[in-house]
Design a protein around this motif. Structure first.
Motif, mmCIF file in Angstrom:
data_model
loop_
_atom_site.group_PDB
_atom_site.id
_atom_site.type_symbol
_atom_site.label_atom_id
_atom_site.label_comp_id
_atom_site.label_asym_id
_atom_site.label_seq_id
_atom_site.Cartn_x
_atom_site.Cartn_y
_atom_site.Cartn_z
ATOM 1 N N SER A 163 36.032 38.369 45.064
ATOM 2 C CA SER A 163 35.393 39.243 44.081
ATOM 3 C C SER A 163 36.337 39.471 42.902
ATOM 4 C CB SER A 163 35.001 40.553 44.753
ATOM 5 O OG SER A 163 34.277 41.367 43.847
ATOM 6 N N GLN A 164 36.023 40.480 42.087
ATOM 7 C CA GLN A 164 36.743 40.640 40.826
ATOM 8 C C GLN A 164 38.238 40.938 41.007
ATOM 9 O OE1 GLN A 164 35.189 43.979 38.591
ATOM 10 N NE2 GLN A 164 34.489 44.994 40.422
ATOM 11 N N TYR A 194 37.983 45.558 49.795
ATOM 12 C CA TYR A 194 38.949 45.671 48.708
ATOM 13 C C TYR A 194 40.388 45.350 49.157
ATOM 14 C CZ TYR A 194 35.699 48.246 45.635
ATOM 15 O OH TYR A 194 34.658 48.622 44.816
ATOM 16 N N HIS A 227 38.665 47.413 54.167
ATOM 17 C CA HIS A 227 39.567 47.382 53.010
ATOM 18 C C HIS A 227 41.019 47.218 53.459
ATOM 19 C CE1 HIS A 227 36.534 50.128 50.700
ATOM 20 N NE2 HIS A 227 36.027 48.987 51.063
ATOM 21 N N GLU A 285 28.019 37.244 45.075
ATOM 22 C CA GLU A 285 28.128 38.367 44.154
ATOM 23 C C GLU A 285 27.188 38.105 42.979
ATOM 24 O OE1 GLU A 285 32.129 40.027 43.663
ATOM 25 O OE2 GLU A 285 31.794 39.876 41.514
ATOM 26 N N HIS A 319 34.061 36.102 33.971
ATOM 27 C CA HIS A 319 34.486 36.470 32.622
ATOM 28 C C HIS A 319 35.793 37.263 32.622
ATOM 29 C CE1 HIS A 319 32.115 39.934 34.027
ATOM 30 N NE2 HIS A 319 32.858 40.679 33.234
ATOM 31 N N ASP A 329 34.658 33.106 48.919
ATOM 32 C CA ASP A 329 34.720 33.553 47.523
ATOM 33 C C ASP A 329 35.629 34.769 47.405
ATOM 34 O OD1 ASP A 329 32.777 31.666 46.860
ATOM 35 O OD2 ASP A 329 31.136 33.068 47.232
ATOM 36 N N TYR A 373 30.529 44.405 51.014
ATOM 37 C CA TYR A 373 30.148 43.559 52.154
ATOM 38 C C TYR A 373 30.076 44.357 53.459
ATOM 39 C CZ TYR A 373 30.285 39.967 55.707
ATOM 40 O OH TYR A 373 29.993 39.204 56.806
ATOM 41 N N ARG A 374 30.918 45.403 53.548
ATOM 42 C CA ARG A 374 30.915 46.252 54.746
ATOM 43 C C ARG A 374 29.515 46.667 55.182
ATOM 44 N NH1 ARG A 374 33.964 51.663 54.121
ATOM 45 N NH2 ARG A 374 33.441 51.455 51.925
ATOM 46 N N SER A 432 35.311 35.817 40.975
ATOM 47 C CA SER A 432 34.460 36.399 39.939
ATOM 48 C C SER A 432 35.304 36.921 38.779
ATOM 49 C CB SER A 432 33.504 37.436 40.524
ATOM 50 O OG SER A 432 34.172 38.589 40.885
ATOM 51 N N SER A 433 34.832 37.930 38.106
ATOM 52 C CA SER A 433 35.440 38.350 36.842
ATOM 53 C C SER A 433 36.897 38.786 36.989
ATOM 54 C CB SER A 433 34.636 39.510 36.252
ATOM 55 O OG SER A 433 34.661 40.600 37.137
ATOM 56 N N ARG A 434 37.623 38.707 35.867
ATOM 57 C CA ARG A 434 38.981 39.251 35.753
ATOM 58 C C ARG A 434 39.977 38.627 36.740
ATOM 59 N NH1 ARG A 434 35.430 43.255 33.802
ATOM 60 N NH2 ARG A 434 34.449 43.530 35.791
ATOM 61 N N SER A 452 35.135 38.237 56.757
ATOM 62 C CA SER A 452 35.184 38.699 55.370
ATOM 63 C C SER A 452 35.798 40.093 55.292
ATOM 64 C CB SER A 452 33.781 38.700 54.770
ATOM 65 O OG SER A 452 33.322 37.373 54.616
ATOM 66 N N ARG A 479 34.807 43.025 59.598
ATOM 67 C CA ARG A 479 33.617 43.768 59.146
ATOM 68 C C ARG A 479 33.747 44.286 57.704
ATOM 69 N NH1 ARG A 479 30.335 45.566 63.269
ATOM 70 N NH2 ARG A 479 29.991 47.554 62.236
ATOM 71 N N GLY A 480 34.416 43.530 56.871
ATOM 72 C CA GLY A 480 34.505 43.912 55.460
ATOM 73 C C GLY A 480 35.444 45.064 55.179
#
Lengths: 231, 294
Positions: free
Chosen positions: A100-101, A63, A43, B283, A139, A98, B267-268, A119-121, A60, A40-41
Motif C-alpha cells: 500500500s501507500q 500498517y 499492524h 487497493e 502517484h 502488493d 485488510y484486517r 501504490s502511491s508515495r 498479509s 490477519r492483517g
C-alpha cells in the motif's frame, strides 16, 4: 513456539504482537530463522529488528510491517498495508504481494523488493534505500527523494520524483507524468551496471537497457532571482 | 480517521449471514473509529416501504404504529429495536408518513424498499449488540466506525447518511467545500439535516441520481464537485459503489470472490471472510469509480 527444523514459529493468534516483536528484537546473530503465522492483517509486525536473522511473515499485514529494519531479512508471503519497511536502515524486505501507500518511506539503506504493485508515495523522502518494484507504482512516488535507487519494472503514476534531490529513478514502463524538477536523464554505463546488480538482487527478470533513468534537474536547489516577481 | 466496511453478496446463499459477516468486519475497525458506529442493511423487500426512525426515548414508539395507521389511513407494521423502529407501510403513503413522523419529533434515519439504517454513539461492539446486527440478513450492507472531525459526536452525526430512498453514503475523510455546496443543494431542493460534511456529499450524490445520473456517473461527479479528502462507499437498492479522491490518502482495500465483493479501510476487516485466502484483493485506484449492481 516451535523450534523444529531450526525455525521458530511465532503465532499471533496465541501470542501478543508486542511479545512477538520483543522476541525478534532480542534475537542474537546467527542462523536463526523465524516465521510469523496468523497475521490477519495486523499492524507493526516485525518492526525494529537489529540482527542478521531471517523472518518469514506468512500472510498479509496492516500498517508499518518491517519498519525501522536493520540487518534482518524479512519476507512477507502476502500483501502489506501502508508504510511497509518505513525508515529501513539496512537489511532486506521482500513482499510477495502488493504494498500500500508510502512503502519504503524515508529509508536510509537496505533493499525493499515488492513483487506486486506498490501504490502511491512509494519511496517518499527516501534517503539511501534501494527499492525494486516488479509491478507498477502509484502517484507522487519518490517525492523529495534524497538518495538511493527506485527501480520500477512496470509503470509509474503521476508526479514521479516531485522535488527530487539526488535519488535515481529507473522506470521500464510508462510514466504518467514527472513532478516538479524531475527530468529524464542519460543512462550511462555505470547506471546500467548499477541496475543490473539491483535487478539481480531483486530476482527481477528484466534487462537494464529497457529502462529509462529520471532524476533531479537541480533547478530547485537555489533560489532563482528571475522568479522573485512570482511570489 | 474512520473505519469503513462493506459487503455486496453475489451468492444469495450467504444472505442469512450478511449481518454476522458485516458485524465482525465492523468491530475489527473499532480502533479507527471508537466514538460511534452505524450500519445500512439492504434486507428483504416486502410489499411496502420501510421507514427507519430513531428516538432517544424509545417509549415514544409505544402505540406509534396504531397512531400512524390512523393518520395515513393505511396499515402499518412496526419493529422496534432499541432506539430505532422500522415501520413498514404501503409505498404510496410513505411521503405522508414521513411528515407525520417528523411532526412527532422522530428522526428519519432511512426510507426505502430495502434499506434500514441503525446508528448510535458508542463502541461498535456495543452498537452492534444493541441492534442485534449479527442476526440481520440481506443482499448488501455498509458499516462505519467514526472518529469525529467535522461535526459533533451525536447519533445524527454518525454514518451512514441517507438523503434519498434506498441511498446511503459512508465517508472517511473531510470535505472542505461542504458549506457552499450545502447552500447550492438547498436551492435545488436537496436539504440536509445536520452540520456534517458527509451528509452534504450524500445529498450531492442523491441530487445527481435524481437528475438522471447512474450510480457510476454520480460518483464520478464527486471528483469534480467535491473538494477535500474522501474515500466514499455508497449503497443503492441494487448496487454498491466506491470512489476515492485523487490524493487517495484515506486507505481502502477491496476483495472479490465468486460469492461477494468486500470493502475495508484495512485488510484486517477481511480476515474472517470465507474464502478470503483465494480472493482477488486490491487497493482501489485514486479518482477511479468502482461499482457493482445486481
Amino acid at each position: 513456539m516451535n523450534a523444529d527444523a531450526g525455525i521458530t514459529t511465532l503465532d499471533l493468534s496465541t501470542t501478543e504482537l508486542r511479545e512477538v516483536n520483543e522476541t525478534l528484537q532480542s534475537a542474537r546473530p546467527g542462523n536463526r530463522r523465524y516465521e510469523i503465522v496468523n497475521t490477519r492483517g495486523a499492524h507493526a509486525i516485525a518492526v525494529g529488528l537489529d540482527a542478521p536473522i531471517e523472518v518469514t511473515v506468512k500472510g498479509s499485514t496492516g500498517y508499518y510491517c518491517a519498519g525501522m529494519n536493520k540487518q534482518a531479512t524479512i519476507r512477507v508471503e502476502g500483501s502489506v498495508g501502508p508504510g511497509a519497511a518505513e525508515n529501513m536502515m539496512s537489511g532486506t524486505v521482500i513482499v510477495d504481494g502488493d504494498a500500500s501507500q508510502y512503502a519504503g518511506a524515508t529509508g536510509h539503506g537496505g533493499l525493499l523488493v515488492v513483487k506486486g504493485n506498490a501504490s502511491s508515495r512509494c519511496g517518499i523522502s527516501m534517503k539511501g534505500i534501494d527499492i525494486v518494484v516488479h509491478g507498477n507504482i502509484g502517484h507522487m512516488s519518490a517525492f523529495m527523494a534524497q538518495k538511493g535507487n527506485l527501480v520500477v519494472l512496470g509503470d509509474a503514476g503521476a508526479a514521479l520524483g516531485d522535488s527530487i534531490y539526488e535519488a535515481r529513478l529507473f522506470v521500464r514502463g510508462e510514466v504518467a507524468s514527472l513532478g516538479a524538477d524531475c527530468v529524464e536523464k542519460e543512462m550511462r554505463p555505470e547506471h546500467l551496471d548499477l541496475l543490473a546488480d539491483l535487478l539481480a538482487k531483486a530476482g527481477a527478470d528484466a534487462k537494464p537497457e529497457e529502462f529509462k533513468r529520471y532524476g533531479s534537474a537541480r533547478k530547485l536547489y537555489n533560489f532563482n532571482i528571475d522568479h522573485a516577481g512570482e511570489y | 480517521m474512520c473505519g469503513i466496511v462493506g459487503l455486496f453478496l453475489k451468492n444469495d446463499d450467504l444472505r442469512p449471514r450478511l449481518g454476522e459477516m458485516l458485524t465482525d468486519m465492523l468491530i475489527t475497525m473499532t480502533d479507527r473509529g471508537p466514538d460511534s458506529a452505524g450500519i445500512a442493511i439492504y434486507g428483504d423487500e416486502g410489499e411496502g416501504a420501510k421507514i427507519t426512525v430513531q428516538s432517544a426515548d424509545p417509549t415514544e414508539f409505544d402505540g406509534l404504529d396504531a397512531a400512524l395507521s390512523t393518520e395515513i389511513g393505511a396499515p402499518v407494521d412496526m419493529k422496534v429495536i432499541d432506539t430505532h423502529a422500522v415501520l413498514t407501510l404501503p409505498a404510496g403513503a410513505a411521503d405522508q408518513a414521513v411528515e407525520v413522523l417528523e411532526a412527532r419529533g422522530l428522526r428519519i434515519m432511512a426510507r426505502g424498499a430495502a434499506m434500514e439504517i441503525y446508528k448510535e454513539v458508542g463502541l461498535p461492539k456495543d452498537v452492534a449488540a444493541r441492534f442485534g446486527l449479527r442476526a440481520m440478513g440481506g443482499s448488501h450492507g455498509i458499516g462505519h466506525t467514526r472518529m469525529a472531525t467535522e461535526s459533533a459526536v451525536t447519533t445524527l452525526g454518525a454514518h451512514p447518511f441517507s438523503t434519498a430512498s434506498d441511498e446511503c453514503l459512508v465517508h472517511n475523510g473531510s470535505l472542505s467545500n461542504h458549506n457552499q455546496l450545502r447552500r447550492k443543494l438547498a436551492r435545488e431542493g436537496f436539504t440536509v439535516k445536520t452540520e456534517n460534511d458527509t451528509e452534504v456529499g450524500a445529498a450531492y450524490i442523491s441530487s445527481r441520481i435524481a437528475g438522471g445520473a447512474t450510480l457510476g456517473q454520480a460518483l464520478e461527479g464527486t471528483l469534480q464537485d467535491l473538494d477535500g479528502f474522501f474515500t466514499f462507499v455508497m449503497g443503492t437498492r441494487n448496487g454498491f459503489g466506491v470512489v476515492r479522491d485523487p490524493i487517495a490518502c484515506k486507505p481502502a482495500v477491496l476483495a472479490e470472490t465468486d460469492d461477494y465483493v468486500a470493502f475495508g479501510s484495512e485488510y484486517r476487516a477481511f480476515a474472517d471472510l470465507p474464502g478470503i485466502e483465494a480472493a482477488k484483493v486490491w487497493e482501489p485506484e485514486p479518482a477511479t469509480v468502482y461499482f457493482w449492481e445486481r
